[in-house]
Design an enzyme around this catalytic site. Sequence first.
Site, PDB file in Angstrom:
ATOM      1  N   SER A 256       0.798  -1.224   0.000  1.00  0.00           N
ATOM      2  CA  SER A 256       0.000   0.000   0.000  1.00  0.00           C
ATOM      3  C   SER A 256       0.833   1.279   0.000  1.00  0.00           C
ATOM      4  CB  SER A 256      -0.959   0.021   1.185  1.00  0.00           C
ATOM      5  OG  SER A 256      -0.250   0.215   2.392  1.00  0.00           O
TER       6      SER A 256
ATOM      7  N   LYS B  16       0.633   4.552   6.688  1.00  0.00           N
ATOM      8  CA  LYS B  16       0.006   5.391   5.665  1.00  0.00           C
ATOM      9  C   LYS B  16       0.574   6.801   5.779  1.00  0.00           C
ATOM     10  CE  LYS B  16      -2.912   2.059   4.690  1.00  0.00           C
ATOM     11  NZ  LYS B  16      -2.533   1.121   3.696  1.00  0.00           N
TER      12      LYS B  16
END
Length: 182
Positions: A40, A78
């Site tokens: 990700s 993230k």
Amino acid sequence: MENKYVKELLSWMKALLVAVIIVLVCRHFLITPSVVKGESMMPNLEDGDRIILSKISHIDRFDEIAFEAPDTNDNYVKRVIGFPGDSIEMIDDQLYINGTLYEEVYLNEFKSTLAIGDQLTNDFTLKDLTGHEQVPEGKLFVLGDNRRVSKDSRQFGFIDEESVIGDVKLRIWPIDSIGIIN
């Protein structure tokens, strides 16, 4: 003679004990190591990368953070996009925060591989995703760099500021990528 060896051994044991205590205190309060799992955050962080997280640094916009996932028992890494009070929208692969266009330079390499007309990030507004016009107090809005596969605030919503484990401060290349382990 035997007394001399005992004193030397005790001296070494004290030194090791102090070193272990220092490491434990640093790890608990200051920094912690972690390993990236998944794709990700590619290409900036890749599966298997070792990272060092600072538990005491101030988090700024676009910092990479690790946090306790709101939807699983895992921890995620993230990028912080929105802070409390921010309005966020994505239009034609361009990020707008509070109506201002922000260049996401960390995505340039990834975007350069896309076919003409393709988008890395689909259009959205914060209201469409979360029902909120702005990021609420005590919350953050986060996105993964590999937007096409990232499970982030577009799916699970805001994260609690208290769930942040730390700010990624150092990336340690995987040992196998530099040829030490096959």
